[in-house]
Design a protein around this motif. Structure first.
Motif, PDB file in Angstrom:
ATOM      1  N   TYR A   1       0.839  -1.199   0.000  1.00 52.27           N
ATOM      2  CA  TYR A   1       0.000   0.000   0.000  1.00 52.27           C
ATOM      3  C   TYR A   1       0.873   1.247   0.000  1.00 52.27           C
ATOM      4  CZ  TYR A   1      -4.093  -2.828   0.546  1.00 52.27           C
ATOM      5  OH  TYR A   1      -5.087  -3.741   0.309  1.00 52.27           O
ATOM      6  N   LEU A   2       0.471   2.203  -0.823  1.00 53.44           N
ATOM      7  CA  LEU A   2       1.141   3.489  -0.875  1.00 53.44           C
ATOM      8  C   LEU A   2       0.370   4.451   0.012  1.00 53.44           C
ATOM      9  CD1 LEU A   2       3.521   4.805  -2.406  1.00 53.44           C
ATOM     10  CD2 LEU A   2       1.850   5.674  -4.050  1.00 53.44           C
ATOM     11  N   VAL A   3       1.049   5.000   1.004  1.00 59.31           N
ATOM     12  CA  VAL A   3       0.410   5.895   1.968  1.00 59.31           C
ATOM     13  C   VAL A   3       0.961   7.311   1.748  1.00 59.31           C
ATOM     14  CG1 VAL A   3      -0.025   6.382   4.393  1.00 59.31           C
ATOM     15  CG2 VAL A   3       0.167   4.006   3.617  1.00 59.31           C
ATOM     16  N   CYS A   4       0.080   8.210   1.336  1.00 58.04           N
ATOM     17  CA  CYS A   4       0.463   9.587   1.004  1.00 58.04           C
ATOM     18  C   CYS A   4      -0.211  10.534   1.997  1.00 58.04           C
ATOM     19  CB  CYS A   4       0.016   9.941  -0.414  1.00 58.04           C
ATOM     20  SG  CYS A   4       0.440   8.688  -1.658  1.00 58.04           S
ATOM     21  N   ARG A   5       0.581  11.399   2.619  1.00 53.59           N
ATOM     22  CA  ARG A   5       0.034  12.307   3.636  1.00 53.59           C
ATOM     23  C   ARG A   5       0.380  13.758   3.345  1.00 53.59           C
ATOM     24  NH1 ARG A   5       2.016   9.791   9.228  1.00 53.59           N
ATOM     25  NH2 ARG A   5       3.902   9.459   7.995  1.00 53.59           N
ATOM     26  N   ASN A   6      -0.501  14.631   3.814  1.00 53.42           N
ATOM     27  CA  ASN A   6      -0.346  16.087   3.703  1.00 53.42           C
ATOM     28  C   ASN A   6      -0.341  16.537   2.235  1.00 53.42           C
ATOM     29  OD1 ASN A   6      -0.064  18.773   4.464  1.00 53.42           O
ATOM     30  ND2 ASN A   6       2.171  18.632   4.604  1.00 53.42           N
ATOM     31  N   HIS A   7      -1.516  16.523   1.645  1.00 51.93           N
ATOM     32  CA  HIS A   7      -1.678  16.966   0.256  1.00 51.93           C
ATOM     33  C   HIS A   7      -1.287  18.435   0.116  1.00 51.93           C
ATOM     34  CE1 HIS A   7      -4.552  17.986  -3.257  1.00 51.93           C
ATOM     35  NE2 HIS A   7      -3.438  17.491  -3.739  1.00 51.93           N
ATOM     36  N   MET A   8      -0.468  18.724  -0.913  1.00 58.28           N
ATOM     37  CA  MET A   8      -0.010  20.090  -1.167  1.00 58.28           C
ATOM     38  C   MET A   8      -0.429  20.505  -2.577  1.00 58.28           C
ATOM     39  SD  MET A   8       3.817  19.879   0.529  1.00 58.28           S
ATOM     40  CE  MET A   8       4.364  18.687  -0.691  1.00 58.28           C
TER      41      MET A   8
END
Length: 245
Positions: A193-200
């Motif tokens: 799983y790819l976990v992406c945090r804090n969308h910019m």
């Protein structure tokens, strides 16, 4: 044989836990473990669940957001209702389905996108993995404009050619992007799983994720290289004109 028995035992264990906990699928524990590790979903959040069938992730999402939250799910396959969630049937890459999702959101931006999506498997691994990666890129391109500043995105990937290229295409959109393998999914060595945090969103490149991903893969496999013609060789052969009488 011992390893095979252990993996089967793990699968049976997660299935039993899912049944005992009232979840529709063992995959519910994947999202729970991602949540425990990264804390992506908060009370009152709006969550988009991509590839929601059979509903296990939607069940977990509803628990996490509480009665003040909003969970919208989408899948090609019809899903039995989940109390507290709106589950739609359709292809997320289709414009009509996308319009239905937008209507259901009612102009509301999304806090978290969770995706356990997978294409129909043909058994031809290279082709299946390529289609899966392209599908993930399409999901990113549709949903990122709907994701709030600071929002999170987690999606399933299948390890293989192009994984790092997709990660590189996604990185500019988030402050942190990392791979994670929940205990509940370790029976499959190819799943991560790819976990992406804090969308910019202000850092988002103009070119779509799919375009950047496909260009990078073309370079990886040599698709952008122009084959050179044969090198010229010298010769002593000359043409002589016949003298006229």
């Amino acid at each position: 044989m011992a390893d095979h028995w252990i993996e089967n035992h793990k699968r049976d264990s997660w299935r039993k836990q899912a049944k005992a906990s009232g979840y529709r699928a063992r995959s519910a524990f994947k999202l729970k473990q991602i949540q425990e590790r990264f804390g992506l979903v908060r009370h009152g959040d709006t969550v988009l669940d991509v590839g929601c069938h059979p509903g296990g992730w939607a069940q977990v999402a509803v628990e996490l957001v509480g009665p003040e939250g909003h969970v919208v799910g989408i899948d090609l396959e019809p899903c039995q209702p989940v109390e507290g969630a709106v589950l739609l049937t359709g292809d997320i890459t289709d414009s009509y389905t996308q319009e239905r999702i937008l209507e259901e959101l009612g102009g509301e931006l999304i806090n978290v996108i969770v995706s356990d999506i997978s294409p129909d498997i043909t058994g031809k691994w290279d082709m299946d993995q390529s289609v899966a990666m392209t599908l993930v890129a399409d999901v990113f391109d549709f949903s990122l404009p709907l994701l709030k500043k600071g929002g999170a995105f987690t999606t399933k990937l299948f390890q293989g050619i192009g994984v790092q290229e997709l990660i590189d295409a996604v990185k500019p959109h988030f402050s942190t992007v990392r791979r994670y393998s929940p205990d509940a999914s370790r029976n499959s060595s190819s799943e991560v799983y790819l976990v992406c945090r804090n969308h910019m969103p202000w850092k988002s490149p103009k070119q779509s994720i799919r375009e950047r991903y496909e260009e990078a893969v073309d370079v990886l496999v040599g698709g952008n290289e122009i084959e050179e013609g044969p090198a010229p060789t010298s010769t002593s052969f000359t043409v002589r004109r016949k003298k006229k009488d």
